[in-house]
Design an enzyme around this catalytic site. Structure first.
Site, mmCIF file in Angstrom:
data_model
loop_
_atom_site.group_PDB
_atom_site.id
_atom_site.type_symbol
_atom_site.label_atom_id
_atom_site.label_comp_id
_atom_site.label_asym_id
_atom_site.label_seq_id
_atom_site.Cartn_x
_atom_site.Cartn_y
_atom_site.Cartn_z
ATOM 1 N N TYR A 8 0.876 -1.182 0.000
ATOM 2 C CA TYR A 8 0.000 0.000 0.000
ATOM 3 C C TYR A 8 0.907 1.224 0.000
ATOM 4 O O TYR A 8 2.127 1.091 -0.097
ATOM 5 C CB TYR A 8 -0.919 -0.040 1.227
ATOM 6 C CG TYR A 8 -2.079 0.925 1.174
ATOM 7 C CD1 TYR A 8 -2.222 1.940 2.129
ATOM 8 C CD2 TYR A 8 -3.060 0.827 0.177
ATOM 9 C CE1 TYR A 8 -3.292 2.823 2.084
ATOM 10 C CE2 TYR A 8 -4.131 1.712 0.134
ATOM 11 C CZ TYR A 8 -4.239 2.709 1.093
ATOM 12 O OH TYR A 8 -5.304 3.582 1.052
ATOM 13 N N ARG A 14 -6.891 2.579 3.340
ATOM 14 C CA ARG A 14 -7.647 1.324 3.248
ATOM 15 C C ARG A 14 -6.856 0.143 3.791
ATOM 16 O O ARG A 14 -7.402 -0.930 3.969
ATOM 17 C CB ARG A 14 -8.046 1.057 1.799
ATOM 18 C CG ARG A 14 -9.251 1.875 1.383
ATOM 19 C CD ARG A 14 -9.827 1.387 0.071
ATOM 20 N NE ARG A 14 -11.106 1.991 -0.227
ATOM 21 C CZ ARG A 14 -12.271 1.609 0.303
ATOM 22 N NH1 ARG A 14 -12.312 0.618 1.162
ATOM 23 N NH2 ARG A 14 -13.388 2.213 -0.022
ATOM 24 N N TRP A 105 -16.201 15.443 0.708
ATOM 25 C CA TRP A 105 -15.675 16.332 1.745
ATOM 26 C C TRP A 105 -14.170 16.183 1.861
ATOM 27 O O TRP A 105 -13.433 17.154 1.922
ATOM 28 C CB TRP A 105 -16.324 16.027 3.105
ATOM 29 C CG TRP A 105 -15.545 16.599 4.259
ATOM 30 C CD1 TRP A 105 -15.575 17.888 4.721
ATOM 31 C CD2 TRP A 105 -14.599 15.913 5.078
ATOM 32 N NE1 TRP A 105 -14.699 18.042 5.777
ATOM 33 C CE2 TRP A 105 -14.087 16.851 6.013
ATOM 34 C CE3 TRP A 105 -14.129 14.594 5.124
ATOM 35 C CZ2 TRP A 105 -13.130 16.508 6.976
ATOM 36 C CZ3 TRP A 105 -13.169 14.259 6.074
ATOM 37 C CH2 TRP A 105 -12.685 15.209 6.992
#
Lengths: 204, 209
Positions: A8, A14, A105
């Site tokens: 990652y 995640r 957002w």
């Protein structure tokens, strides 16, 4: 024990749900964190051009949900039967739905618009979601979301709700005392506390 | 056999892969379809009683499970569409999530009302999303070698992927991509012609989505 390698970026994102599963299980793994340049080079080697990916003795598995379920099953963190496993997935699905609402957002750069989006998000989506999830927790009655011991969803929710308790709406989050106690309970599990202390400190 | 009751709107939508699983398994279930209208009283009354104020829900001997992925994974295991071992189970889930990602992106095209913009979005999707998706999935099919995506039997991955791809075909989307990926077209044909699937498709209510 197979050789596990998780790839990652150098952030929680995640992958953190997966890292918390390894931590709770006390299982060693290679925590491979890529720079943006390394990611660009690695992308075509992944099944879907996305990360995280998990390699298990060299075989690659993608998609966060598939990875967390696979590992949770291997390490006894997936509930005691098929129904508990399904309930775990149901609760996880509810977080994915909310993530989709949060993303605009998260990406908004204009600070004034960001504040407007935050207020709307909290009123229309986050607060009802917190109400529902506090009820799931109290209805289960054990201090965990599913069954009577920690499962992968407790770890995933610790990570996910951190966004609300520490970033988006700490004041709102305080209005949910059972969720607050839950966060403390899971963060204090010895293996989780140890990981939180030693993990690389990144913004997200 | 437990009593299964699936509740969703009167469209294919998120429930159709689940209905395909029941059909392929030859397992009876109550297929409750409620009107897909914003202010429909049936849904308004039912909504607050559901775990996440959403559909589909599955009742198993009266116990309620929500979230289409959770329902699909649960039934895949119960009905035999979960692969032959843990790795195949994981691979099937991986492929279901991958097609769901693509479905989400195609929604943008469906939501757009301006015809000119719609055509542009579609072209971009074909180039940026669907063609790479088809490239990868043709390789997965070729590598797996059985005509199915995982292992040598039908899994939930085949039914989810078939469901979306057949909808694209029926709506004449991504025709170039389909033309350039013959194995994908063959796969859709193969699943469509499984006897139980064929029978279900013939008798199911015909809805736009």
């Amino acid at each position: 024990m197979p050789h596990y390698k998780l790839t990652y970026l150098n952030m929680m994102g995640r992958a953190e749900h997966i890292r918390l599963i390894f931590a709770q299980a006390g299982v060693e793994y290679e925590d491979n964190r890529l720079t943006q340049e390394e990611w660009a080079a690695f992308k075509s080697k992944t099944p879907f051009g996305q990360i995280p990916v998990l390699e298990v003795d060299g075989k690659m598995l993608a998609q966060t949900g598939a990875i967390t379920t696979y590992l949770a099953k291997q390490f006894g963190l997936n509930g005691k039967d098929d129904w508990e496993a399904a309930k775990i997935q149901q609760l996880n699905g509810g977080t994915e739905d909310l993530i989709a609402q949060v993303i605009p957002w998260f990406r908004e750069q204009d600070l004034e618009k960001k504040k407007e989006l935050a207020d709307k998000l909290v009123a229309e989506h986050v607060t009802p979601w917190l109400q529902r999830y506090e009820k799931f927790l109290t209805d289960n009655g054990t201090g965990y979301f599913v069954g009577n011991s920690v499962t992968q969803i407790d770890l995933g929710l610790l990570q996910f709700m951190g966004l609300f308790s520490h970033v988006l709406c700490p004041e709102t989050f305080k209005k949910f005392p059972e969720l607050c106690k839950f966060m403390e309970r899971i963060a204090s599990l010895p293996n989780i506390a140890a990981w939180i202390q030693k993990r690389p400190k990144t913004d997200h | 056999m437990p009593h299964y009751k699936l509740t969703y709107f009167d469209i294919m939508g998120l429930a159709e892969p689940i209905r395909l699983m029941f059909a392929q398994a030859g397992v009876e279930y109550e297929n409750v379809m409620i009107p897909d209208e914003d202010d429909d009283p049936t849904w308004e009354k039912l909504k607050p009683t559901t775990p996440h104020c959403q559909l589909p829900i599955l009742e198993v001997d009266g116990k309620v499970l929500a979230q289409s992925v959770a329902i699909s994974n649960y039934l895949a295991k119960k009905l035999g569409f979960d692969g032959q071992n843990e790795w195949e189970s994981a691979k099937a889930q991986e492929l279901v999530q991958a097609i769901n990602d693509v479905r989400q992106q195609v929604r943008a095209w469906r939501k757009e009302e301006d015809e000119k913009k719609k055509a542009e979005i579609l072209k971009k999707l074909e180039h940026d999303v669907v063609t790479p998706y088809f490239d990868r999935h043709e390789k997965f099919l070729a590598k797996n070698g059985s005509g199915y995506f995982v292992g040598s039997h039908v899994t939930q991955a085949d039914l989810h992927i078939f469901n979306t791809l057949q909808w694209w075909q029926n709506n004449h989307l991504f025709t170039e991509a389909f033309k350039n990926h013959p194995k994908i077209g063959e796969f859709v044909e193969k699943i469509a012609n499984l006897p139980n699937i064929k029978k279900w498709i013939e008798k199911r209510p015909k809805t736009a989505v």
